[in-house]
Write a protein that holds these residues in place. Structure first.
Motif, PDB file in Angstrom:
ATOM      1  N   VAL A  46      16.623 -21.510  24.575  1.00 42.00           N
ATOM      2  CA  VAL A  46      16.826 -22.631  25.493  1.00 42.00           C
ATOM      3  C   VAL A  46      17.997 -23.499  25.023  1.00 42.00           C
ATOM      4  N   GLY A  47      18.128 -23.665  23.690  1.00 40.33           N
ATOM      5  CA  GLY A  47      19.246 -24.444  23.153  1.00 40.33           C
ATOM      6  C   GLY A  47      20.596 -23.818  23.477  1.00 40.33           C
ATOM      7  N   ILE A  48      20.656 -22.480  23.383  1.00 36.17           N
ATOM      8  CA  ILE A  48      21.902 -21.784  23.725  1.00 36.17           C
ATOM      9  C   ILE A  48      22.211 -21.940  25.214  1.00 36.17           C
ATOM     10  N   LEU A  49      21.167 -21.830  26.049  1.00 35.42           N
ATOM     11  CA  LEU A  49      21.349 -22.016  27.487  1.00 35.42           C
ATOM     12  C   LEU A  49      21.850 -23.432  27.788  1.00 35.42           C
ATOM     13  N   GLU A  50      21.228 -24.413  27.137  1.00 37.18           N
ATOM     14  CA  GLU A  50      21.636 -25.806  27.336  1.00 37.18           C
ATOM     15  C   GLU A  50      23.100 -26.010  26.963  1.00 37.18           C
ATOM     16  N   TRP A  51      23.507 -25.424  25.850  1.00 35.26           N
ATOM     17  CA  TRP A  51      24.897 -25.557  25.395  1.00 35.26           C
ATOM     18  C   TRP A  51      25.874 -24.928  26.390  1.00 35.26           C
ATOM     19  N   LEU A  52      25.535 -23.743  26.896  1.00 35.10           N
ATOM     20  CA  LEU A  52      26.410 -23.074  27.862  1.00 35.10           C
ATOM     21  C   LEU A  52      26.538 -23.883  29.147  1.00 35.10           C
ATOM     22  N   LEU A  53      25.416 -24.429  29.633  1.00 33.15           N
ATOM     23  CA  LEU A  53      25.460 -25.211  30.869  1.00 33.15           C
ATOM     24  C   LEU A  53      26.207 -26.526  30.672  1.00 33.15           C
ATOM     25  N   ARG A  54      26.104 -27.082  29.467  1.00 40.94           N
ATOM     26  CA  ARG A  54      26.884 -28.292  29.172  1.00 40.94           C
ATOM     27  C   ARG A  54      28.379 -27.982  29.207  1.00 40.94           C
ATOM     28  N   CYS A  55      28.748 -26.828  28.643  1.00 40.53           N
ATOM     29  CA  CYS A  55      30.168 -26.436  28.661  1.00 40.53           C
ATOM     30  C   CYS A  55      30.675 -26.260  30.084  1.00 40.53           C
ATOM     31  N   LEU A  56      29.768 -25.846  30.993  1.00 40.55           N
ATOM     32  CA  LEU A  56      30.144 -25.688  32.402  1.00 40.55           C
ATOM     33  C   LEU A  56      29.991 -26.985  33.183  1.00 40.55           C
ATOM     34  N   ARG A  57      29.642 -28.071  32.467  1.00 39.17           N
ATOM     35  CA  ARG A  57      29.474 -29.402  33.063  1.00 39.17           C
ATOM     36  C   ARG A  57      28.409 -29.416  34.152  1.00 39.17           C
ATOM     37  N   ALA A  58      27.335 -28.672  33.943  1.00 35.89           N
ATOM     38  CA  ALA A  58      26.233 -28.674  34.902  1.00 35.89           C
ATOM     39  C   ALA A  58      25.448 -29.978  34.783  1.00 35.89           C
ATOM     40  N   LYS A  96      22.271 -32.613  34.574  1.00 36.56           N
ATOM     41  CA  LYS A  96      21.078 -32.489  33.751  1.00 36.56           C
ATOM     42  C   LYS A  96      19.906 -31.895  34.536  1.00 36.56           C
ATOM     43  N   LEU A  97      19.759 -32.252  35.808  1.00 36.62           N
ATOM     44  CA  LEU A  97      18.664 -31.701  36.604  1.00 36.62           C
ATOM     45  C   LEU A  97      18.752 -30.180  36.686  1.00 36.62           C
ATOM     46  N   LEU A  98      19.960 -29.653  36.841  1.00 36.54           N
ATOM     47  CA  LEU A  98      20.142 -28.208  36.899  1.00 36.54           C
ATOM     48  C   LEU A  98      19.833 -27.572  35.550  1.00 36.54           C
ATOM     49  N   ARG A  99      20.242 -28.229  34.462  1.00 35.44           N
ATOM     50  CA  ARG A  99      19.987 -27.686  33.122  1.00 35.44           C
ATOM     51  C   ARG A  99      18.485 -27.601  32.859  1.00 35.44           C
ATOM     52  N   VAL A 100      17.762 -28.631  33.278  1.00 41.92           N
ATOM     53  CA  VAL A 100      16.314 -28.632  33.064  1.00 41.92           C
ATOM     54  C   VAL A 100      15.632 -27.608  33.974  1.00 41.92           C
ATOM     55  N   ALA A 101      16.070 -27.515  35.218  1.00 45.73           N
ATOM     56  CA  ALA A 101      15.459 -26.585  36.175  1.00 45.73           C
ATOM     57  C   ALA A 101      15.687 -25.132  35.776  1.00 45.73           C
ATOM     58  N   ALA A 102      16.757 -24.867  35.002  1.00 47.13           N
ATOM     59  CA  ALA A 102      17.055 -23.493  34.595  1.00 47.13           C
ATOM     60  C   ALA A 102      16.155 -23.014  33.462  1.00 47.13           C
ATOM     61  N   VAL A 103      15.476 -23.928  32.785  1.00 49.14           N
ATOM     62  CA  VAL A 103      14.684 -23.551  31.611  1.00 49.14           C
ATOM     63  C   VAL A 103      13.474 -22.682  31.970  1.00 49.14           C
ATOM     64  N   PRO A 104      12.610 -23.065  32.938  1.00 49.48           N
ATOM     65  CA  PRO A 104      11.426 -22.226  33.235  1.00 49.48           C
ATOM     66  C   PRO A 104      11.758 -20.785  33.619  1.00 49.48           C
ATOM     67  N   PRO A 105      12.735 -20.513  34.501  1.00 49.22           N
ATOM     68  CA  PRO A 105      13.029 -19.102  34.810  1.00 49.22           C
ATOM     69  C   PRO A 105      13.476 -18.303  33.583  1.00 49.22           C
ATOM     70  N   VAL A 106      14.283 -18.918  32.719  1.00 44.16           N
ATOM     71  CA  VAL A 106      14.745 -18.218  31.514  1.00 44.16           C
ATOM     72  C   VAL A 106      13.557 -17.963  30.580  1.00 44.16           C
ATOM     73  N   ALA A 107      12.672 -18.939  30.449  1.00 49.53           N
ATOM     74  CA  ALA A 107      11.496 -18.785  29.584  1.00 49.53           C
ATOM     75  C   ALA A 107      10.588 -17.662  30.090  1.00 49.53           C
ATOM     76  N   VAL A 108      10.365 -17.611  31.402  1.00 54.37           N
ATOM     77  CA  VAL A 108       9.502 -16.568  31.983  1.00 54.37           C
ATOM     78  C   VAL A 108      10.154 -15.193  31.821  1.00 54.37           C
ATOM     79  N   PHE A 109      11.471 -15.100  32.025  1.00 56.67           N
ATOM     80  CA  PHE A 109      12.158 -13.813  31.873  1.00 56.67           C
ATOM     81  C   PHE A 109      12.050 -13.318  30.430  1.00 56.67           C
ATOM     82  N   TYR A 110      12.282 -14.203  29.466  1.00 53.01           N
ATOM     83  CA  TYR A 110      12.177 -13.818  28.050  1.00 53.01           C
ATOM     84  C   TYR A 110      10.748 -13.410  27.717  1.00 53.01           C
TER      85      TYR A 110
END
Length: 363
Positions: free
Chosen positions: A178-190, A192-206
């Motif tokens: 999740v930390g790596i995902l957060e860092w990548l989305l920050r680099c893309l200037r996403a 915060k709502l999008l960064r948080v919303a992206a966490v559950p799908p990534v967690a379920v996929f992993y």
């Protein structure tokens, strides 16, 4: 009661049909699989059992088979109760096939679970080929939760020094992802709502990719609840999330209550929830007066990371002592030493999958 069907035929020839769910281990002279049986001596069934092949089998996840073999009793020693270990994983019997000519592959079956397992195996093979040797097998266990390539000697060494829990996928692995995902989305200037919303799908996929172990289910559930609490502007309560995760796991798989990994995972999480806030209070702003902000942030983060591992380890020590009869005196100091190394290995494993080149793999 399900097991009685099999144990009533112990040491007698039986003919079964089914398909492979997971390769549990593969040695030079034997292989073990978790399989779903669809037919047992002409009777339609839907049971999950352990298949032991007395040879190096080429069966893969999803392969349908028909074989003739025997059912054997569970074994037990002073340090290992096979019945407890297997039934906690939902495996209700042990089927033995001694001759490769007695097993015939009849086709393939497919499902989302098997598709993800095949994908997991392909990633493992890529990682093993790039890294090589036992280091590659260890990388597969740490990053992808696949221990079938790990030698018994390596697993034994981890147990001897009391750090075998570091091989189990847990909140540590998910938090790094999740930390790596957060860092990548920050680099893309996403936002915060999008960064948080992206966490559950990534967690379920992993979670699905790595086989949905109890510790990973618990971690994925809690991080999902945390994200939903933020998105709905509600207060997050860690103990409520932990209790809800336990309730949902036992509602779906009641036999998981016999799984030692469930007890260890939830004990570790509870210990962190209890003790970490006290440490956070001690590491407030006053403790770092006079230090540059980046240095203070790095020091606070390092201390918190080490302390989190220590709290989790101390949380599982009593259970480990009760279940295993002994605890290594090296457990606590080795956890402190190994946790940062395993974190680095996890991060480098991800890099190696993305960039499968020698300079990255050699690290």
């Amino acid at each position: 009661p399900l097991s009685d069907r099999y144990f009533s035929r112990t040491d007698m020839p039986v003919t079964v049909e089914g398909y492979v769910l997971e390769r549990r281990s593969s040695g030079t002279v034997s292989s073990r699989f978790a399989v779903r049986l669809t037919e047992f001596d002409g009777e339609r069934v839907r049971d999950t059992v352990l298949l032991e092949c007395g040879y190096r089998s080429a069966l893969q996840e999803g392969d349908c088979f028909r074989l003739t073999g025997t059912v054997r009793d569970f074994t037990a020693t002073d340090t290992y109760d096979e019945e407890e270990a297997l039934t906690s994983d939902g495996l209700i019997a042990v089927l033995v096939c001694a001759d490769p000519h007695d097993c015939t592959v009849t086709g393939e079956t497919d499902s989302l679970r098997l598709t993800l397992r095949r994908f997991n195996r392909r990633l493992c093979e890529r990682l093993r080929c790039t890294v090589g040797g036992e280091a590659g097998a260890l990388a597969c266990a740490v990053l992808l939760g696949n221990r079938s390539f790990l030698s018994g000697e390596t697993a034994l060494n981890f147990r001897r020094v009391g750090v075998s829990h570091l091989l189990a996928l847990s909140g540590l692995h998910l938090s790094i992802l999740v930390g790596i995902l957060e860092w990548l989305l920050r680099c893309l200037r996403a936002p915060k709502l999008l960064r948080v919303a992206a966490v559950p799908p990534v967690a379920v996929f992993y979670l699905l990719l790595t086989g949905a172990a109890v510790s990973t289910v618990r971690a994925a559930f809690m991080v999902t609840v945390l994200s939903l609490a933020f998105l709905s502007a509600e207060r997050y309560d860690a103990f409520t999330a932990l209790s809800l995760a336990l309730f949902c796991i036992l509602a779906v798989t009641p036999y998981a209550v016999a799984d030692l990994s469930l007890w260890l995972s939830f004990s570790a999480a509870a210990a962190i929830i209890v003790f970490l806030p006290a440490l956070s209070g001690m590491l407030g702003g006053r403790a770092w007066r006079g230090l540059p902000r980046p240095v203070a942030k790095l020091a606070r983060g390092s201390i918190t990371a080490v302390a989190t591992g220590l709290f989790a380890n101390n949380g599982v020590l009593p259970l480990s002592a009760l279940a295993l009869g002994s605890v290594s005196v090296l457990s606590v100091p080795m956890t402190l030493v190994m946790s940062p190394l395993m974190t680095a290995a996890l991060f480098l494993g991800i890099l190696t999958l993305v960039f499968p080149i020698a300079p990255v793999a050699s690290l």
